[in-house]
Design a protein around this motif. Structure first.
Motif, PDB file in Angstrom:
ATOM      1  N   GLU A 115       0.874  -1.171   0.000  1.00  0.00           N
ATOM      2  CA  GLU A 115       0.000   0.000   0.000  1.00  0.00           C
ATOM      3  C   GLU A 115       0.912   1.222   0.000  1.00  0.00           C
ATOM      4  OE1 GLU A 115      -3.609  -0.244   2.533  1.00  0.00           O
ATOM      5  OE2 GLU A 115      -2.801  -2.185   3.190  1.00  0.00           O
ATOM      6  N   ARG A 116       1.001   1.854  -1.143  1.00  0.00           N
ATOM      7  CA  ARG A 116       1.909   3.004  -1.310  1.00  0.00           C
ATOM      8  C   ARG A 116       1.372   3.913  -2.410  1.00  0.00           C
ATOM      9  NH1 ARG A 116       4.272   2.515  -6.173  1.00  0.00           N
ATOM     10  NH2 ARG A 116       5.068   0.526  -6.966  1.00  0.00           N
ATOM     11  N   ASP A 117       1.996   5.085  -2.556  1.00  0.00           N
ATOM     12  CA  ASP A 117       1.612   5.992  -3.631  1.00  0.00           C
ATOM     13  C   ASP A 117       1.806   5.306  -4.979  1.00  0.00           C
ATOM     14  OD1 ASP A 117       0.987   8.001  -1.821  1.00  0.00           O
ATOM     15  OD2 ASP A 117       2.979   8.933  -1.950  1.00  0.00           O
ATOM     16  N   VAL A 118       0.862   5.539  -5.878  1.00  0.00           N
ATOM     17  CA  VAL A 118       0.899   4.930  -7.213  1.00  0.00           C
ATOM     18  C   VAL A 118       1.075   6.034  -8.254  1.00  0.00           C
ATOM     19  CG1 VAL A 118      -0.398   3.617  -8.930  1.00  0.00           C
ATOM     20  CG2 VAL A 118      -0.539   2.983  -6.504  1.00  0.00           C
ATOM     21  N   SER A 119       2.116   5.921  -9.068  1.00  0.00           N
ATOM     22  CA  SER A 119       2.411   6.937 -10.078  1.00  0.00           C
ATOM     23  C   SER A 119       1.813   6.554 -11.432  1.00  0.00           C
ATOM     24  CB  SER A 119       3.926   7.108 -10.220  1.00  0.00           C
ATOM     25  OG  SER A 119       4.499   5.933 -10.784  1.00  0.00           O
ATOM     26  N   VAL A 120       1.794   7.520 -12.335  1.00  0.00           N
ATOM     27  CA  VAL A 120       1.370   7.244 -13.702  1.00  0.00           C
ATOM     28  C   VAL A 120       2.301   6.212 -14.328  1.00  0.00           C
ATOM     29  CG1 VAL A 120       1.090   8.234 -16.003  1.00  0.00           C
ATOM     30  CG2 VAL A 120       0.311   9.509 -13.992  1.00  0.00           C
ATOM     31  N   GLU A 121       3.582   6.307 -14.028  1.00  0.00           N
ATOM     32  CA  GLU A 121       4.559   5.352 -14.567  1.00  0.00           C
ATOM     33  C   GLU A 121       4.270   3.932 -14.098  1.00  0.00           C
ATOM     34  OE1 GLU A 121       7.636   3.585 -16.553  1.00  0.00           O
ATOM     35  OE2 GLU A 121       6.729   5.561 -16.834  1.00  0.00           O
ATOM     36  N   ASP A 122       3.797   3.788 -12.864  1.00  0.00           N
ATOM     37  CA  ASP A 122       3.428   2.455 -12.375  1.00  0.00           C
ATOM     38  C   ASP A 122       2.376   1.828 -13.285  1.00  0.00           C
ATOM     39  OD1 ASP A 122       5.057   2.278 -10.071  1.00  0.00           O
ATOM     40  OD2 ASP A 122       3.640   3.473  -8.908  1.00  0.00           O
ATOM     41  N   ALA A 123       1.388   2.628 -13.687  1.00  0.00           N
ATOM     42  CA  ALA A 123       0.275   2.106 -14.482  1.00  0.00           C
ATOM     43  C   ALA A 123       0.635   1.917 -15.950  1.00  0.00           C
ATOM     44  CB  ALA A 123      -0.924   3.038 -14.353  1.00  0.00           C
ATOM     45  N   LEU A 124       1.459   2.812 -16.499  1.00  0.00           N
ATOM     46  CA  LEU A 124       1.759   2.772 -17.929  1.00  0.00           C
ATOM     47  C   LEU A 124       3.135   2.200 -18.245  1.00  0.00           C
ATOM     48  CD1 LEU A 124       0.301   6.207 -19.102  1.00  0.00           C
ATOM     49  CD2 LEU A 124      -0.751   3.937 -19.243  1.00  0.00           C
ATOM     50  N   GLY A 125       3.905   1.917 -17.207  1.00  0.00           N
ATOM     51  CA  GLY A 125       5.262   1.428 -17.429  1.00  0.00           C
ATOM     52  C   GLY A 125       5.346  -0.060 -17.726  1.00  0.00           C
ATOM     53  N   ALA A 126       6.563  -0.501 -18.006  1.00  0.00           N
ATOM     54  CA  ALA A 126       6.794  -1.887 -18.430  1.00  0.00           C
ATOM     55  C   ALA A 126       6.555  -2.910 -17.325  1.00  0.00           C
ATOM     56  CB  ALA A 126       8.234  -2.015 -18.945  1.00  0.00           C
ATOM     57  N   HIS A 127       6.555  -2.450 -16.056  1.00  0.00           N
ATOM     58  CA  HIS A 127       6.394  -3.398 -14.951  1.00  0.00           C
ATOM     59  C   HIS A 127       4.929  -3.676 -14.601  1.00  0.00           C
ATOM     60  CE1 HIS A 127      10.653  -3.669 -14.028  1.00  0.00           C
ATOM     61  NE2 HIS A 127      10.741  -2.347 -14.096  1.00  0.00           N
ATOM     62  N   CYS A 128       4.009  -2.959 -15.224  1.00  0.00           N
ATOM     63  CA  CYS A 128       2.592  -3.184 -14.942  1.00  0.00           C
ATOM     64  C   CYS A 128       2.107  -4.433 -15.679  1.00  0.00           C
ATOM     65  CB  CYS A 128       1.765  -1.971 -15.372  1.00  0.00           C
ATOM     66  SG  CYS A 128      -0.010  -2.173 -15.067  1.00  0.00           S
ATOM     67  N   ARG A 129       1.484  -5.318 -14.939  1.00  0.00           N
ATOM     68  CA  ARG A 129       0.947  -6.555 -15.516  1.00  0.00           C
ATOM     69  C   ARG A 129      -0.589  -6.546 -15.563  1.00  0.00           C
ATOM     70  NH1 ARG A 129       5.481  -6.454 -16.622  1.00  0.00           N
ATOM     71  NH2 ARG A 129       7.119  -7.984 -16.202  1.00  0.00           N
ATOM     72  N   GLY A 130      -1.176  -5.474 -15.049  1.00  0.00           N
ATOM     73  CA  GLY A 130      -2.627  -5.381 -15.092  1.00  0.00           C
ATOM     74  C   GLY A 130      -3.139  -4.329 -14.122  1.00  0.00           C
ATOM     75  N   LEU A 131      -4.183  -3.608 -14.552  1.00  0.00           N
ATOM     76  CA  LEU A 131      -4.834  -2.607 -13.707  1.00  0.00           C
ATOM     77  C   LEU A 131      -6.269  -3.049 -13.477  1.00  0.00           C
ATOM     78  CD1 LEU A 131      -5.242   0.184 -12.359  1.00  0.00           C
ATOM     79  CD2 LEU A 131      -5.638   1.125 -14.648  1.00  0.00           C
ATOM     80  N   PHE A 132      -6.649  -3.115 -12.210  1.00  0.00           N
ATOM     81  CA  PHE A 132      -7.992  -3.569 -11.862  1.00  0.00           C
ATOM     82  C   PHE A 132      -8.762  -2.468 -11.129  1.00  0.00           C
ATOM     83  CE2 PHE A 132      -5.313  -7.293 -12.164  1.00  0.00           C
ATOM     84  CZ  PHE A 132      -6.099  -8.191 -12.880  1.00  0.00           C
ATOM     85  N   LEU A 133     -10.042  -2.370 -11.448  1.00  0.00           N
ATOM     86  CA  LEU A 133     -10.959  -1.443 -10.793  1.00  0.00           C
ATOM     87  C   LEU A 133     -11.870  -2.261  -9.885  1.00  0.00           C
ATOM     88  CD1 LEU A 133     -12.002   0.556 -13.984  1.00  0.00           C
ATOM     89  CD2 LEU A 133     -10.047   0.997 -12.479  1.00  0.00           C
ATOM     90  N   LEU A 134     -11.977  -1.854  -8.622  1.00  0.00           N
ATOM     91  CA  LEU A 134     -12.728  -2.630  -7.640  1.00  0.00           C
ATOM     92  C   LEU A 134     -13.927  -1.837  -7.122  1.00  0.00           C
ATOM     93  CD1 LEU A 134      -9.951  -4.068  -7.760  1.00  0.00           C
ATOM     94  CD2 LEU A 134     -10.156  -4.499  -5.315  1.00  0.00           C
ATOM     95  N   ASN A 135     -15.083  -2.484  -7.143  1.00  0.00           N
ATOM     96  CA  ASN A 135     -16.321  -1.899  -6.640  1.00  0.00           C
ATOM     97  C   ASN A 135     -17.189  -3.053  -6.164  1.00  0.00           C
ATOM     98  OD1 ASN A 135     -19.316  -1.312  -7.219  1.00  0.00           O
ATOM     99  ND2 ASN A 135     -18.462   0.747  -7.222  1.00  0.00           N
TER     100      ASN A 135
END
Length: 276
Positions: A223-243
């Protein structure tokens, strides 16, 4: 004790502080017949966060009202879908009275119950997401509380058009915080990342359940700050939206850039296994 009110029988009085000042909070619960997904977590959160706002409500009292609401609405809405799915909403306010912002003496809380059909399910192949131009400011005193103060989300939601499913809001430092109605969870090459509760306008019950489930499986979750690079960078394997109503939704694109779509998280969430 609170005053139990029904949306289909008039709702809140005109001088209710929830309507006047956003002085209250709410829960939106996915129901299947007479049982709710993560129902206990929703009720526990409402009692806990009402206490943070200084609105007195007991869990026993809230459970009794919820049982009455389910009985009142389930027959009407559960028959509309094959799986009996519908949505129950609980809105708790400080009550009626007091001139200006200061509550008057002896203010008694109001709980309004309402219901509606399930929203259309998002596609399992992933949805399109963009960045919002509306910044999100979170007061540390109110962090995580699903309060009635949602104007920033309302303004951001106006940006959702066409095939766009959600927009992601950022804090003043440019860190990604949450969607207008969803929490964020990223799968990275070395584990999972999600923004911390201190930065959230709403700390969702599904978010907390997912973090607990992943950690129980031995996954690394930060649980930490999330940058734009985290989401769009090469290390991202997936972005999930939770509701908790719509579930776990993978994003297939962010601001026009394709994202890897991983169904690993979506497969651990079966709402029918979380009914209470």
């Amino acid at each position: 004790m609170f005053n139990l009110r029904w949306a289909d029988e008039g709702g809140f009085p005109a001088r209710d502080r929830g309507a006047a000042y956003g002085d209250g909070l709410f829960e939106t619960i996915r129901m299947h017949g007479t049982r709710g997904v993560l129902l206990s977590r929703h009720l526990d959160r409402m009692v806990r966060d009402a206490g943070r706002l200084g609105i007195p409500v007991s869990l026993t009292e809230l459970r009794k009202a919820t049982t009455a609401a389910i009985s009142h609405y389930s027959g009407r809405y559960a028959s509309e879908q094959e799986d009996g799915a519908w949505v129950l909403k609980l809105t708790l306010t400080r009550g009626e009275g007091g001139r200006g912002y200061r509550p008057g003496p002896g203010v008694s809380p109001n709980l309004m119950v309402s219901a509606g059909p399930m929203p259309e399910a998002p596609t399992a192949s992933g949805v399109a997401v963009d960045f919002s131009r509306v910044p999100l400011t979170v007061n540390s005193l109110l962090a995580g509380i699903k309060s009635l103060n949602r104007l920033e989300q309302v303004m951001a939601a106006r940006e959702i058009e066409g095939d766009l499913f959600e927009v992601i809001m950022s804090d003043s430092a440019g860190n990604l915080v949450e969607g207008t109605r969803t929490n964020l969870l990223l799968k990275m090459s070395d584990g999972w990342v999600t923004p911390p509760v201190r930065s959230l306008a709403v700390a969702g019950v599904l978010r907390q359940w997912a973090l607990e489930r992943l950690r129980a499986k031995g996954e690394l979750v930060l649980e930490r700050d999330v940058s734009v690079e985290d989401a769009l960078g090469a290390h991202c394997r997936g972005l999930f939206l939770l509701n908790s109503v719509i579930g776990v939704v993978p994003a297939r694109s962010l601001a026009g850039q394709d994202l890897p779509v991983d169904d690993g998280l979506a497969t651990i969430f079966n709402p029918l296994e979380l009914l209470e």
